[in-house]
Design a protein around this motif. Structure first.
Motif, PDB file in Angstrom:
ATOM      1  N   ASP A 108       0.825  -1.212   0.000  1.00 55.96           N
ATOM      2  CA  ASP A 108       0.000   0.000   0.000  1.00 55.96           C
ATOM      3  C   ASP A 108       0.861   1.264   0.000  1.00 55.96           C
ATOM      4  OD1 ASP A 108      -2.303   1.530  -0.018  1.00 55.96           O
ATOM      5  OD2 ASP A 108      -2.473   1.565   2.172  1.00 55.96           O
ATOM      6  N   VAL A 109       1.756   1.340  -0.981  1.00 50.03           N
ATOM      7  CA  VAL A 109       2.640   2.498  -1.083  1.00 50.03           C
ATOM      8  C   VAL A 109       2.241   3.353  -2.284  1.00 50.03           C
ATOM      9  CG1 VAL A 109       4.586   1.427   0.084  1.00 50.03           C
ATOM     10  CG2 VAL A 109       4.325   1.110  -2.387  1.00 50.03           C
ATOM     11  N   ASP A 110       2.727   4.586  -2.289  1.00 55.59           N
ATOM     12  CA  ASP A 110       2.498   5.496  -3.407  1.00 55.59           C
ATOM     13  C   ASP A 110       3.438   5.191  -4.573  1.00 55.59           C
ATOM     14  OD1 ASP A 110       0.589   7.092  -1.908  1.00 55.59           O
ATOM     15  OD2 ASP A 110       2.340   7.848  -0.806  1.00 55.59           O
ATOM     16  N   LEU A 111       4.594   4.633  -4.248  1.00 56.33           N
ATOM     17  CA  LEU A 111       5.620   4.402  -5.264  1.00 56.33           C
ATOM     18  C   LEU A 111       6.539   3.292  -4.786  1.00 56.33           C
ATOM     19  CD1 LEU A 111       7.642   7.095  -7.151  1.00 56.33           C
ATOM     20  CD2 LEU A 111       8.874   5.308  -5.903  1.00 56.33           C
ATOM     21  N   ILE A 112       6.905   2.395  -5.712  1.00 54.64           N
ATOM     22  CA  ILE A 112       7.860   1.345  -5.385  1.00 54.64           C
ATOM     23  C   ILE A 112       8.872   1.227  -6.514  1.00 54.64           C
ATOM     24  CG2 ILE A 112       6.303  -0.447  -6.308  1.00 54.64           C
ATOM     25  CD1 ILE A 112       7.582  -2.373  -4.222  1.00 54.64           C
ATOM     26  N   GLY A 113      10.150   1.127  -6.145  1.00 52.71           N
ATOM     27  CA  GLY A 113      11.209   0.881  -7.104  1.00 52.71           C
ATOM     28  C   GLY A 113      11.544  -0.603  -7.112  1.00 52.71           C
ATOM     29  N   LEU A 114      11.544  -1.207  -8.300  1.00 55.53           N
ATOM     30  CA  LEU A 114      11.795  -2.640  -8.441  1.00 55.53           C
ATOM     31  C   LEU A 114      13.079  -2.874  -9.230  1.00 55.53           C
ATOM     32  CD1 LEU A 114       8.212  -3.847  -9.440  1.00 55.53           C
ATOM     33  CD2 LEU A 114       9.210  -3.814  -7.142  1.00 55.53           C
ATOM     34  N   GLN A 115      13.821  -3.895  -8.824  1.00 60.56           N
ATOM     35  CA  GLN A 115      14.999  -4.330  -9.555  1.00 60.56           C
ATOM     36  C   GLN A 115      14.817  -5.789  -9.992  1.00 60.56           C
ATOM     37  OE1 GLN A 115      15.812  -3.310  -5.946  1.00 60.56           O
ATOM     38  NE2 GLN A 115      15.118  -1.375  -6.854  1.00 60.56           N
ATOM     39  N   GLU A 116      15.579  -6.175 -11.021  1.00 57.86           N
ATOM     40  CA  GLU A 116      15.505  -7.523 -11.594  1.00 57.86           C
ATOM     41  C   GLU A 116      14.081  -7.867 -12.039  1.00 57.86           C
ATOM     42  OE1 GLU A 116      17.589 -10.691  -9.636  1.00 57.86           O
ATOM     43  OE2 GLU A 116      19.329  -9.426  -9.175  1.00 57.86           O
ATOM     44  N   VAL A 117      13.499  -6.952 -12.791  1.00 59.39           N
ATOM     45  CA  VAL A 117      12.177  -7.181 -13.374  1.00 59.39           C
ATOM     46  C   VAL A 117      12.376  -7.752 -14.779  1.00 59.39           C
ATOM     47  CG1 VAL A 117       9.967  -6.150 -13.995  1.00 59.39           C
ATOM     48  CG2 VAL A 117      11.321  -5.167 -12.122  1.00 59.39           C
ATOM     49  N   GLY A 118      11.699  -8.836 -15.096  1.00 59.90           N
ATOM     50  CA  GLY A 118      11.765  -9.383 -16.437  1.00 59.90           C
ATOM     51  C   GLY A 118      12.523 -10.690 -16.513  1.00 59.90           C
ATOM     52  N   TRP A 119      12.587 -11.217 -17.718  1.00 59.48           N
ATOM     53  CA  TRP A 119      13.213 -12.519 -17.939  1.00 59.48           C
ATOM     54  C   TRP A 119      14.730 -12.386 -18.038  1.00 59.48           C
ATOM     55  CZ3 TRP A 119      16.100 -14.788 -21.932  1.00 59.48           C
ATOM     56  CH2 TRP A 119      16.267 -16.174 -21.816  1.00 59.48           C
ATOM     57  N   HIS A 120      15.449 -13.159 -17.222  1.00 55.65           N
ATOM     58  CA  HIS A 120      16.915 -13.145 -17.241  1.00 55.65           C
ATOM     59  C   HIS A 120      17.390 -14.547 -16.864  1.00 55.65           C
ATOM     60  CE1 HIS A 120      20.993 -11.822 -17.019  1.00 55.65           C
ATOM     61  NE2 HIS A 120      21.084 -11.988 -15.720  1.00 55.65           N
ATOM     62  N   HIS A 121      17.162 -15.481 -17.778  1.00 51.78           N
ATOM     63  CA  HIS A 121      17.480 -16.899 -17.524  1.00 51.78           C
ATOM     64  C   HIS A 121      16.629 -17.468 -16.391  1.00 51.78           C
ATOM     65  CE1 HIS A 121      20.810 -15.949 -20.104  1.00 51.78           C
ATOM     66  NE2 HIS A 121      21.332 -15.127 -19.207  1.00 51.78           N
ATOM     67  N   ARG A 122      15.585 -16.713 -16.002  1.00 53.86           N
ATOM     68  CA  ARG A 122      14.669 -17.176 -14.969  1.00 53.86           C
ATOM     69  C   ARG A 122      13.257 -16.799 -15.405  1.00 53.86           C
ATOM     70  NH1 ARG A 122      18.578 -14.372 -11.551  1.00 53.86           N
ATOM     71  NH2 ARG A 122      17.194 -12.573 -11.588  1.00 53.86           N
ATOM     72  N   GLY A 123      12.291 -17.530 -14.929  1.00 53.58           N
ATOM     73  CA  GLY A 123      10.906 -17.142 -15.183  1.00 53.58           C
ATOM     74  C   GLY A 123      10.410 -17.597 -16.540  1.00 53.58           C
TER      75      GLY A 123
END
Length: 270
Positions: free
Chosen positions: A72-87
């Motif tokens: 429940d935040v106004d803003l979140i910074g994410l790292q390692e988003v997306g496919w990178h030999h995983r997922g």
């Protein structure tokens, strides 16, 4: 040898004392409010989501989205988003997380291919004035970067940079210098820098450089999710911003969803 003036030593020591005093505080709820009088609350978080692959080796973007909604935040910074030999190959995790959380995604991929992109992202519900990807690549190292946005908090512009720094000390030194240089171009703009800094040595010269350049910070133990001992996920503020409260979110779900735990904080905006 690195030498500091007496004023710099006093400033760093004061900030360290303030951070220790805040260590056990939690963000405000309906019963308490640590905000200084006359300041607005910006609720933020930072999280390395490990491409949505948890410690149980399960690819579960729905689980990542559920955690983000619960923050429940106004803003979140994410790292390692997306496919990178995983997922899952071909799934646009940036778009998926935006749709699943109801927030707007501002992506800054560092790797591109036909199957998927990979990198950093800011999700927010706030009005956004500008979005700029940041190139933090260092020669012969894994591509690194960040995303630089200016949001509005009750009409006041606040600059937010979310980034994922490199694994080598010399690499991080260059990246931190670039980020500070960007912020120094607009010193009057209240600014926040956060992300997975990959700094685990508390006395490192990179952290001393950050302590000189920022007025307040949060650096709780957030890695490894199974037994958090390292302070890799950090937040720094300047330009009149303060961090009156912060916490690591440790629940049965966050302990499985990624190898990092999310860090949530309240930033006080003048």
């Amino acid at each position: 040898m690195i030498r500091f003036t007496d004023e710099r030593v006093r400033r760093i020591a004061s900030a360290l004392r303030a951070a220790r005093a805040r260590r056990h505080l939690r963000p405000p709820d309906s019963r308490s409010n640590p905000l200084p009088e006359g300041m607005a609350a910006l609720r933020i978080a930072t999280w390395n989501i490990h491409s949505c692959v948890g410690l149980d080796a399960r690819f579960a973007p729905d689980r990542i989205a559920e955690v983000i909604r619960g923050l429940d935040v106004d803003l979140i910074g994410l790292q390692e988003v997306g496919w990178h030999h995983r997922g899952e190959v071909g799934l646009d995790q940036f778009d998926y997380l935006a749709r699943a959380t109801g927030l707007t995604a501002h992506a800054a991929p560092t790797k591109h291919n036909a199957r998927a992109h990979y990198g950093n992202c800011i999700l927010t519900r706030l009005p956004v004035r500008s979005v700029t990807p940041i190139d933090l690549c260092v020669r012969h190292r894994e591509p690194r970067g960040g995303v630089d946005v200016v949001v509005e908090v009750e009409g006041r512009p606040v600059r937010v940079i979310a980034a994922h720094l490199g694994l080598d000390p010399w690499e991080r030194a260059s990246q931190i210098a670039r980020i500070i240089g960007l912020l120094d171009q607009q010193p009057e703009l209240p600014s926040l820098f956060m992300g997975d800094l990959n700094e685990w040595t508390p006395t490192s010269p990179r952290l001393r450089r950050l302590a000189e350049s920022f007025e307040d910070w949060a650096s709780p133990r957030s890695f490894h999710a199974k037994m958090p001992t390292l302070r890799l996920d950090r937040m720094y503020v300047r330009g009149g911003l303060k961090i009156p409260a912060f916490e690591v979110i440790r629940t049965p779900m966050t302990r499985r969803a990624s190898d990092h735990l999310p860090v949530r904080a309240v930033v006080a905006v003048p």
